[in-house]
Scaffold this motif. Sequence first.
Motif, PDB file in Angstrom:
ATOM      1  N   ASN A 161       0.794  -1.236   0.000  1.00  0.00           N
ATOM      2  CA  ASN A 161       0.000   0.000   0.000  1.00  0.00           C
ATOM      3  C   ASN A 161       0.824   1.283   0.000  1.00  0.00           C
ATOM      4  O   ASN A 161       0.247   2.374   0.006  1.00  0.00           O
ATOM      5  CB  ASN A 161      -0.924   0.023   1.227  1.00  0.00           C
ATOM      6  CG  ASN A 161      -2.003  -1.050   1.146  1.00  0.00           C
ATOM      7  OD1 ASN A 161      -2.630  -1.229   0.113  1.00  0.00           O
ATOM      8  ND2 ASN A 161      -2.208  -1.775   2.245  1.00  0.00           N
ATOM      9  N   LEU A 181      -1.573 -10.054  -5.790  1.00  0.00           N
ATOM     10  CA  LEU A 181      -2.190  -9.252  -6.844  1.00  0.00           C
ATOM     11  C   LEU A 181      -2.503 -10.140  -8.048  1.00  0.00           C
ATOM     12  O   LEU A 181      -1.675 -10.965  -8.457  1.00  0.00           O
ATOM     13  CB  LEU A 181      -1.231  -8.126  -7.253  1.00  0.00           C
ATOM     14  CG  LEU A 181      -1.742  -7.022  -8.180  1.00  0.00           C
ATOM     15  CD1 LEU A 181      -2.923  -6.279  -7.571  1.00  0.00           C
ATOM     16  CD2 LEU A 181      -0.590  -6.044  -8.486  1.00  0.00           C
ATOM     17  N   TRP A 190      -6.734  -5.404 -12.143  1.00  0.00           N
ATOM     18  CA  TRP A 190      -5.884  -6.008 -11.127  1.00  0.00           C
ATOM     19  C   TRP A 190      -6.402  -5.670  -9.724  1.00  0.00           C
ATOM     20  O   TRP A 190      -6.635  -4.503  -9.416  1.00  0.00           O
ATOM     21  CB  TRP A 190      -4.441  -5.534 -11.288  1.00  0.00           C
ATOM     22  CG  TRP A 190      -3.804  -6.120 -12.514  1.00  0.00           C
ATOM     23  CD1 TRP A 190      -3.849  -5.613 -13.776  1.00  0.00           C
ATOM     24  CD2 TRP A 190      -3.066  -7.338 -12.584  1.00  0.00           C
ATOM     25  NE1 TRP A 190      -3.169  -6.441 -14.644  1.00  0.00           N
ATOM     26  CE2 TRP A 190      -2.676  -7.510 -13.940  1.00  0.00           C
ATOM     27  CE3 TRP A 190      -2.680  -8.296 -11.647  1.00  0.00           C
ATOM     28  CZ2 TRP A 190      -1.935  -8.606 -14.363  1.00  0.00           C
ATOM     29  CZ3 TRP A 190      -1.932  -9.389 -12.071  1.00  0.00           C
ATOM     30  CH2 TRP A 190      -1.569  -9.541 -13.413  1.00  0.00           C
ATOM     31  N   TRP A 192      -6.174  -6.873  -5.357  1.00  0.00           N
ATOM     32  CA  TRP A 192      -5.441  -7.576  -4.307  1.00  0.00           C
ATOM     33  C   TRP A 192      -6.298  -8.730  -3.760  1.00  0.00           C
ATOM     34  O   TRP A 192      -7.473  -8.845  -4.111  1.00  0.00           O
ATOM     35  CB  TRP A 192      -5.065  -6.617  -3.168  1.00  0.00           C
ATOM     36  CG  TRP A 192      -4.125  -5.524  -3.589  1.00  0.00           C
ATOM     37  CD1 TRP A 192      -4.434  -4.227  -3.854  1.00  0.00           C
ATOM     38  CD2 TRP A 192      -2.709  -5.656  -3.790  1.00  0.00           C
ATOM     39  NE1 TRP A 192      -3.306  -3.523  -4.214  1.00  0.00           N
ATOM     40  CE2 TRP A 192      -2.226  -4.371  -4.183  1.00  0.00           C
ATOM     41  CE3 TRP A 192      -1.791  -6.691  -3.680  1.00  0.00           C
ATOM     42  CZ2 TRP A 192      -0.883  -4.129  -4.458  1.00  0.00           C
ATOM     43  CZ3 TRP A 192      -0.449  -6.449  -3.956  1.00  0.00           C
ATOM     44  CH2 TRP A 192      -0.009  -5.191  -4.336  1.00  0.00           C
ATOM     45  N   VAL A 198      -5.930  -1.968  -7.438  1.00  0.00           N
ATOM     46  CA  VAL A 198      -4.633  -1.299  -7.272  1.00  0.00           C
ATOM     47  C   VAL A 198      -4.836   0.212  -7.309  1.00  0.00           C
ATOM     48  O   VAL A 198      -5.569   0.734  -8.154  1.00  0.00           O
ATOM     49  CB  VAL A 198      -3.669  -1.724  -8.390  1.00  0.00           C
ATOM     50  CG1 VAL A 198      -2.372  -0.917  -8.317  1.00  0.00           C
ATOM     51  CG2 VAL A 198      -3.365  -3.206  -8.302  1.00  0.00           C
ATOM     52  N   ASN A 199      -4.175   0.890  -6.375  1.00  0.00           N
ATOM     53  CA  ASN A 199      -4.193   2.347  -6.356  1.00  0.00           C
ATOM     54  C   ASN A 199      -3.196   2.851  -7.404  1.00  0.00           C
ATOM     55  O   ASN A 199      -2.003   2.534  -7.344  1.00  0.00           O
ATOM     56  CB  ASN A 199      -3.802   2.837  -4.958  1.00  0.00           C
ATOM     57  CG  ASN A 199      -3.938   4.336  -4.807  1.00  0.00           C
ATOM     58  OD1 ASN A 199      -3.936   5.079  -5.789  1.00  0.00           O
ATOM     59  ND2 ASN A 199      -4.036   4.794  -3.567  1.00  0.00           N
ATOM     60  N   ASP A 200      -3.695   3.598  -8.352  1.00  0.00           N
ATOM     61  CA  ASP A 200      -2.821   4.065  -9.440  1.00  0.00           C
ATOM     62  C   ASP A 200      -1.634   4.878  -8.938  1.00  0.00           C
ATOM     63  O   ASP A 200      -0.584   4.933  -9.597  1.00  0.00           O
ATOM     64  CB  ASP A 200      -3.623   4.909 -10.439  1.00  0.00           C
ATOM     65  CG  ASP A 200      -4.636   4.081 -11.219  1.00  0.00           C
ATOM     66  OD1 ASP A 200      -4.431   2.851 -11.316  1.00  0.00           O
ATOM     67  OD2 ASP A 200      -5.629   4.653 -11.712  1.00  0.00           O
ATOM     68  N   GLU A 203       1.641   2.026  -7.450  1.00  0.00           N
ATOM     69  CA  GLU A 203       1.851   0.831  -8.280  1.00  0.00           C
ATOM     70  C   GLU A 203       3.297   0.842  -8.766  1.00  0.00           C
ATOM     71  O   GLU A 203       3.873   1.899  -9.021  1.00  0.00           O
ATOM     72  CB  GLU A 203       0.840   0.768  -9.421  1.00  0.00           C
ATOM     73  CG  GLU A 203       0.785   1.996 -10.318  1.00  0.00           C
ATOM     74  CD  GLU A 203       1.775   1.900 -11.473  1.00  0.00           C
ATOM     75  OE1 GLU A 203       2.347   0.811 -11.682  1.00  0.00           O
ATOM     76  OE2 GLU A 203       1.964   2.917 -12.150  1.00  0.00           O
ATOM     77  N   TRP A 241       7.151  -4.883  -9.921  1.00  0.00           N
ATOM     78  CA  TRP A 241       6.144  -5.925 -10.155  1.00  0.00           C
ATOM     79  C   TRP A 241       6.171  -6.366 -11.624  1.00  0.00           C
ATOM     80  O   TRP A 241       6.474  -5.583 -12.522  1.00  0.00           O
ATOM     81  CB  TRP A 241       4.737  -5.417  -9.874  1.00  0.00           C
ATOM     82  CG  TRP A 241       4.514  -4.842  -8.501  1.00  0.00           C
ATOM     83  CD1 TRP A 241       5.314  -4.967  -7.405  1.00  0.00           C
ATOM     84  CD2 TRP A 241       3.400  -4.035  -8.105  1.00  0.00           C
ATOM     85  NE1 TRP A 241       4.776  -4.297  -6.344  1.00  0.00           N
ATOM     86  CE2 TRP A 241       3.594  -3.719  -6.727  1.00  0.00           C
ATOM     87  CE3 TRP A 241       2.268  -3.553  -8.747  1.00  0.00           C
ATOM     88  CZ2 TRP A 241       2.695  -2.929  -6.014  1.00  0.00           C
ATOM     89  CZ3 TRP A 241       1.367  -2.783  -8.045  1.00  0.00           C
ATOM     90  CH2 TRP A 241       1.582  -2.479  -6.677  1.00  0.00           C
TER      91      TRP A 241
END
Length: 260
Positions: A161, A181, A190, A192, A198-200, A203, A241
């Motif tokens: 996060n 993810l 995508w 979790w 996912v928080n833009d 990431e 990632w």
Amino acid sequence: MDVIYSNSELVGSTTASINKCSQYKGQETLKKEVTVHKRIKVLLIVLSVCLVFAFGGVCTLAILLTHATHVAFYNPNFNMSVSDQDHNATDYKAQFDALHNQHEETLRKLNRLNYSTGCALCAVHWVHSGGKCYYFSTVNMNWTQSRDHCVTLGGHLVIINSKSEQDFVTSNVKVSHWIGLNDLDTEGHWVWVNNQPVNDSVEFWIKRENGIREPDNWTKHHPDGEDCAGLGRSIRDTDFWSDAYCFLEKRFVCEAPAAV
């Protein structure tokens, strides 16, 4: 004219009469005795038959009683109905499940009683950071197995996060690890393991100089594409990632709240 009998004739006549009377009485007595004997014989036969049936009944009752006693002795639940037995079986299963869940919860709590940090409690082999505990596996599993294994340990695949959490996690890995993810349900969406997207602004997908970046859903080796995320590829780019085939076996990172 009067007939005069002599004494000898009178005596002979009287004797003959007496003999006939005695013979008649003897025959009557004999008939009565034969009749009585027949009745006694019939009565004895009837009594014998009754005794045979009575003896057979007693033997049958004795056998049934012995069998019932044997069953009752070796099976205390013999008198219970089938519905009672089913009910008890259900109760026992519910009690077992409750004890099993309580056992698992106790193990999770005991697994965190590690006072090495002095201020937070994490399980043995878990590392504390930012109020959370992290577990870095030493074995390889596919993504689904990794997700399930983290749950058995009392946590879940790591959810990143913040930049500080990303830096902490990547600082502890040297090869690719699974994270929590995936876009298994909807391609390109995508989320979790807690179903949060996912928080833009937070990431960390790999971005390459040639403009190709992750996730790229590569389908060269499998038509389903790459639906699960991990840190880096093999031993490269572990600070970022990348998406990968979910059936690949990698190490993984679990996360759980620290007990304070």
